[in-house]
Design a protein around this motif. Structure first.
Motif, PDB file in Angstrom:
ATOM      1  N   TYR A  78      -4.645 -16.246  -4.712  1.00  0.00           N
ATOM      2  CA  TYR A  78      -3.538 -15.344  -5.038  1.00  0.00           C
ATOM      3  C   TYR A  78      -2.420 -15.489  -4.001  1.00  0.00           C
ATOM      4  CZ  TYR A  78      -6.297 -12.503  -8.325  1.00  0.00           C
ATOM      5  OH  TYR A  78      -7.030 -12.051  -9.382  1.00  0.00           O
ATOM      6  N   ASP A  79      -1.161 -15.414  -4.470  1.00  0.00           N
ATOM      7  CA  ASP A  79      -0.086 -15.359  -3.482  1.00  0.00           C
ATOM      8  C   ASP A  79      -0.018 -13.939  -2.911  1.00  0.00           C
ATOM      9  OD1 ASP A  79       1.243 -13.775  -5.331  1.00  0.00           O
ATOM     10  OD2 ASP A  79       2.535 -15.393  -6.019  1.00  0.00           O
ATOM     11  N   LYS A  80       0.805 -13.786  -1.896  1.00  0.00           N
ATOM     12  CA  LYS A  80       0.749 -12.545  -1.129  1.00  0.00           C
ATOM     13  C   LYS A  80       1.023 -11.271  -1.943  1.00  0.00           C
ATOM     14  CE  LYS A  80       1.619 -11.080   3.576  1.00  0.00           C
ATOM     15  NZ  LYS A  80       2.426  -9.849   3.426  1.00  0.00           N
ATOM     16  N   PRO A  81       2.106 -11.232  -2.719  1.00  0.00           N
ATOM     17  CA  PRO A  81       2.344  -9.994  -3.479  1.00  0.00           C
ATOM     18  C   PRO A  81       1.205  -9.661  -4.443  1.00  0.00           C
ATOM     19  CG  PRO A  81       4.151 -11.572  -3.813  1.00  0.00           C
ATOM     20  CD  PRO A  81       3.196 -12.190  -2.860  1.00  0.00           C
ATOM     21  N   HIS A  82       0.633 -10.681  -5.079  1.00  0.00           N
ATOM     22  CA  HIS A  82      -0.468 -10.421  -5.990  1.00  0.00           C
ATOM     23  C   HIS A  82      -1.722 -10.002  -5.249  1.00  0.00           C
ATOM     24  CE1 HIS A  82       2.027 -12.609  -8.963  1.00  0.00           C
ATOM     25  NE2 HIS A  82       1.432 -11.806  -9.805  1.00  0.00           N
ATOM     26  N   ARG A  83      -1.896 -10.515  -4.061  1.00  0.00           N
ATOM     27  CA  ARG A  83      -3.071 -10.147  -3.286  1.00  0.00           C
ATOM     28  C   ARG A  83      -2.996  -8.676  -2.868  1.00  0.00           C
ATOM     29  NH1 ARG A  83      -4.187 -13.744   1.719  1.00  0.00           N
ATOM     30  NH2 ARG A  83      -3.236 -15.296   0.353  1.00  0.00           N
ATOM     31  N   GLU A  84      -1.779  -8.262  -2.482  1.00  0.00           N
ATOM     32  CA  GLU A  84      -1.613  -6.856  -2.134  1.00  0.00           C
ATOM     33  C   GLU A  84      -1.836  -5.964  -3.345  1.00  0.00           C
ATOM     34  OE1 GLU A  84       2.169  -6.759  -0.177  1.00  0.00           O
ATOM     35  OE2 GLU A  84       1.292  -7.803   1.555  1.00  0.00           O
ATOM     36  N   LYS A  85      -1.325  -6.433  -4.466  1.00  0.00           N
ATOM     37  CA  LYS A  85      -1.471  -5.664  -5.704  1.00  0.00           C
ATOM     38  C   LYS A  85      -2.945  -5.529  -6.089  1.00  0.00           C
ATOM     39  CE  LYS A  85       0.410  -3.844  -9.415  1.00  0.00           C
ATOM     40  NZ  LYS A  85       1.229  -2.654  -9.268  1.00  0.00           N
ATOM     41  N   VAL A  86      -3.686  -6.604  -5.996  1.00  0.00           N
ATOM     42  CA  VAL A  86      -5.082  -6.534  -6.432  1.00  0.00           C
ATOM     43  C   VAL A  86      -5.875  -5.614  -5.507  1.00  0.00           C
ATOM     44  CG1 VAL A  86      -6.176  -8.486  -5.206  1.00  0.00           C
ATOM     45  CG2 VAL A  86      -6.927  -7.877  -7.497  1.00  0.00           C
ATOM     46  N   ARG A  87      -5.508  -5.600  -4.254  1.00  0.00           N
ATOM     47  CA  ARG A  87      -6.180  -4.700  -3.326  1.00  0.00           C
ATOM     48  C   ARG A  87      -5.929  -3.246  -3.698  1.00  0.00           C
ATOM     49  NH1 ARG A  87      -4.548  -7.194   1.863  1.00  0.00           N
ATOM     50  NH2 ARG A  87      -5.932  -8.976   1.753  1.00  0.00           N
ATOM     51  N   GLU A  88      -4.674  -2.972  -4.030  1.00  0.00           N
ATOM     52  CA  GLU A  88      -4.315  -1.620  -4.431  1.00  0.00           C
ATOM     53  C   GLU A  88      -5.065  -1.215  -5.708  1.00  0.00           C
ATOM     54  OE1 GLU A  88      -0.076  -1.233  -4.992  1.00  0.00           O
ATOM     55  OE2 GLU A  88      -0.350   0.720  -5.965  1.00  0.00           O
ATOM     56  N   ILE A  89      -5.079  -2.134  -6.675  1.00  0.00           N
ATOM     57  CA  ILE A  89      -5.758  -1.857  -7.934  1.00  0.00           C
ATOM     58  C   ILE A  89      -7.243  -1.612  -7.710  1.00  0.00           C
ATOM     59  CG2 ILE A  89      -6.504  -2.932 -10.108  1.00  0.00           C
ATOM     60  CD1 ILE A  89      -3.724  -4.273 -10.217  1.00  0.00           C
ATOM     61  N   MET A  90      -7.861  -2.478  -6.907  1.00  0.00           N
ATOM     62  CA  MET A  90      -9.292  -2.371  -6.687  1.00  0.00           C
ATOM     63  C   MET A  90      -9.668  -1.086  -5.959  1.00  0.00           C
ATOM     64  SD  MET A  90     -11.054  -4.674  -8.025  1.00  0.00           S
ATOM     65  CE  MET A  90     -10.645  -6.068  -9.033  1.00  0.00           C
ATOM     66  N   SER A  91      -8.869  -0.693  -4.987  1.00  0.00           N
ATOM     67  CA  SER A  91      -9.284   0.495  -4.263  1.00  0.00           C
ATOM     68  C   SER A  91      -9.012   1.747  -5.096  1.00  0.00           C
ATOM     69  CB  SER A  91      -8.649   0.570  -2.865  1.00  0.00           C
ATOM     70  OG  SER A  91      -7.291   0.869  -2.976  1.00  0.00           O
ATOM     71  N   TYR A  92      -7.932   1.763  -5.823  1.00  0.00           N
ATOM     72  CA  TYR A  92      -7.645   2.907  -6.681  1.00  0.00           C
ATOM     73  C   TYR A  92      -8.685   3.025  -7.798  1.00  0.00           C
ATOM     74  CZ  TYR A  92      -5.251   6.077  -9.854  1.00  0.00           C
ATOM     75  OH  TYR A  92      -4.947   7.129 -10.681  1.00  0.00           O
ATOM     76  N   ALA A  93      -8.856   1.946  -8.545  1.00  0.00           N
ATOM     77  CA  ALA A  93      -9.787   1.975  -9.675  1.00  0.00           C
ATOM     78  C   ALA A  93     -11.228   2.131  -9.178  1.00  0.00           C
ATOM     79  CB  ALA A  93      -9.643   0.712 -10.516  1.00  0.00           C
ATOM     80  N   GLY A  94     -11.528   1.558  -8.044  1.00  0.00           N
ATOM     81  CA  GLY A  94     -12.869   1.683  -7.477  1.00  0.00           C
ATOM     82  C   GLY A  94     -13.226   3.140  -7.191  1.00  0.00           C
ATOM     83  N   ARG A  95     -12.272   3.856  -6.603  1.00  0.00           N
ATOM     84  CA  ARG A  95     -12.510   5.277  -6.339  1.00  0.00           C
ATOM     85  C   ARG A  95     -12.685   6.061  -7.629  1.00  0.00           C
ATOM     86  NH1 ARG A  95      -8.860   4.910  -2.052  1.00  0.00           N
ATOM     87  NH2 ARG A  95      -7.170   5.414  -3.467  1.00  0.00           N
ATOM     88  N   LYS A  96     -11.834   5.772  -8.610  1.00  0.00           N
ATOM     89  CA  LYS A  96     -11.921   6.481  -9.899  1.00  0.00           C
ATOM     90  C   LYS A  96     -13.269   6.259 -10.564  1.00  0.00           C
ATOM     91  CE  LYS A  96      -8.130   8.426 -11.284  1.00  0.00           C
ATOM     92  NZ  LYS A  96      -7.437   9.138 -12.323  1.00  0.00           N
ATOM     93  N   LEU A  97     -13.678   5.003 -10.599  1.00  0.00           N
ATOM     94  CA  LEU A  97     -14.937   4.681 -11.266  1.00  0.00           C
ATOM     95  C   LEU A  97     -16.107   5.309 -10.524  1.00  0.00           C
ATOM     96  CD1 LEU A  97     -14.155   0.975 -12.115  1.00  0.00           C
ATOM     97  CD2 LEU A  97     -14.494   2.787 -13.775  1.00  0.00           C
ATOM     98  N   MET A  98     -15.997   5.372  -9.209  1.00  0.00           N
ATOM     99  CA  MET A  98     -17.038   5.978  -8.401  1.00  0.00           C
ATOM    100  C   MET A  98     -17.156   7.463  -8.752  1.00  0.00           C
ATOM    101  SD  MET A  98     -18.388   4.695  -5.172  1.00  0.00           S
ATOM    102  CE  MET A  98     -17.057   4.319  -4.079  1.00  0.00           C
ATOM    103  N   MET A  99     -16.013   8.129  -8.892  1.00  0.00           N
ATOM    104  CA  MET A  99     -16.029   9.548  -9.229  1.00  0.00           C
ATOM    105  C   MET A  99     -16.640   9.789 -10.598  1.00  0.00           C
ATOM    106  SD  MET A  99     -12.555  11.223  -7.717  1.00  0.00           S
ATOM    107  CE  MET A  99     -11.400   9.976  -8.251  1.00  0.00           C
ATOM    108  N   ARG A 100     -16.465   8.816 -11.485  1.00  0.00           N
ATOM    109  CA  ARG A 100     -17.043   8.953 -12.816  1.00  0.00           C
ATOM    110  C   ARG A 100     -18.478   8.457 -12.860  1.00  0.00           C
ATOM    111  NH1 ARG A 100     -12.807   5.812 -16.383  1.00  0.00           N
ATOM    112  NH2 ARG A 100     -10.882   6.778 -15.687  1.00  0.00           N
ATOM    113  N   GLY A 101     -18.974   8.046 -11.718  1.00  0.00           N
ATOM    114  CA  GLY A 101     -20.357   7.588 -11.678  1.00  0.00           C
ATOM    115  C   GLY A 101     -20.572   6.210 -12.278  1.00  0.00           C
ATOM    116  N   ARG A 102     -19.469   5.455 -12.411  1.00  0.00           N
ATOM    117  CA  ARG A 102     -19.629   4.126 -12.989  1.00  0.00           C
ATOM    118  C   ARG A 102     -19.971   3.107 -11.907  1.00  0.00           C
ATOM    119  NH1 ARG A 102     -18.457   3.191 -18.194  1.00  0.00           N
ATOM    120  NH2 ARG A 102     -19.799   1.476 -17.666  1.00  0.00           N
ATOM    121  N   LEU A 103     -21.129   3.276 -11.329  1.00  0.00           N
ATOM    122  CA  LEU A 103     -21.514   2.406 -10.226  1.00  0.00           C
ATOM    123  C   LEU A 103     -21.864   1.005 -10.696  1.00  0.00           C
ATOM    124  CD1 LEU A 103     -23.550   5.011  -8.203  1.00  0.00           C
ATOM    125  CD2 LEU A 103     -21.328   4.065  -7.609  1.00  0.00           C
TER     126      LEU A 103
END
Ligand SMILES: [Zn+2]
Length: 114
Positions: free
Chosen positions: A81-106
């Motif tokens: 990934y180039d830099k802007p996309h790498r930053e974006k994927v990190r943001e997506i993963m941490s946001y969605a990761g927290r959401k899924l965790m709250m919903r118990g989607r481990l």
């Protein structure tokens, strides 16, 4: 229909899910577009911005040269990934990761690869 390996399918399904969760939470007011993932994976309904990100991520995953013995992307030596996309994927993963965790989607998180 394209033929993908099991790992490609798994990763593309996962990134699709994460982008969808992220977009639903962050961009719920934006207009939706439908993006069709390759190899019969399900469609995702997300905003324009996220759909171009997802297309980028899918294209990169399909071109990954480390297919046979692919490390998780987090530990990859190539970092395609180039830099802007790498930053974006990190943001997506941490946001969605927290959401899924709250919903118990481990089940999605055991393979939390970014
Ligand atoms: Zn979005």
């Amino acid at each position: 229909m394209e033929v993908l390996t099991k790992n490609q399918k798994k990763d593309i399904r996962l990134i699709g899910k994460f982008v969808e969760v992220y977009c639903a939470g962050k961009h719920h007011a934006a207009e939706r577009v439908t993006i069709t993932l390759p190899a019969g994976l399900r469609e995702r309904s997300i905003c324009k911005e996220c759909s171009s990100f997802l297309e980028y991520a899918v294209a990169k995953r399909l071109k990954c040269p480390l297919e046979a013995d692919k490390p998780t992307c987090k530990h990859c030596r190539i970092h395609c990934y180039d830099k802007p996309h790498r930053e974006k994927v990190r943001e997506i993963m941490s946001y969605a990761g927290r959401k899924l965790m709250m919903r118990g989607r481990l089940d999605y998180l055991w393979h939390y690869f970014f």
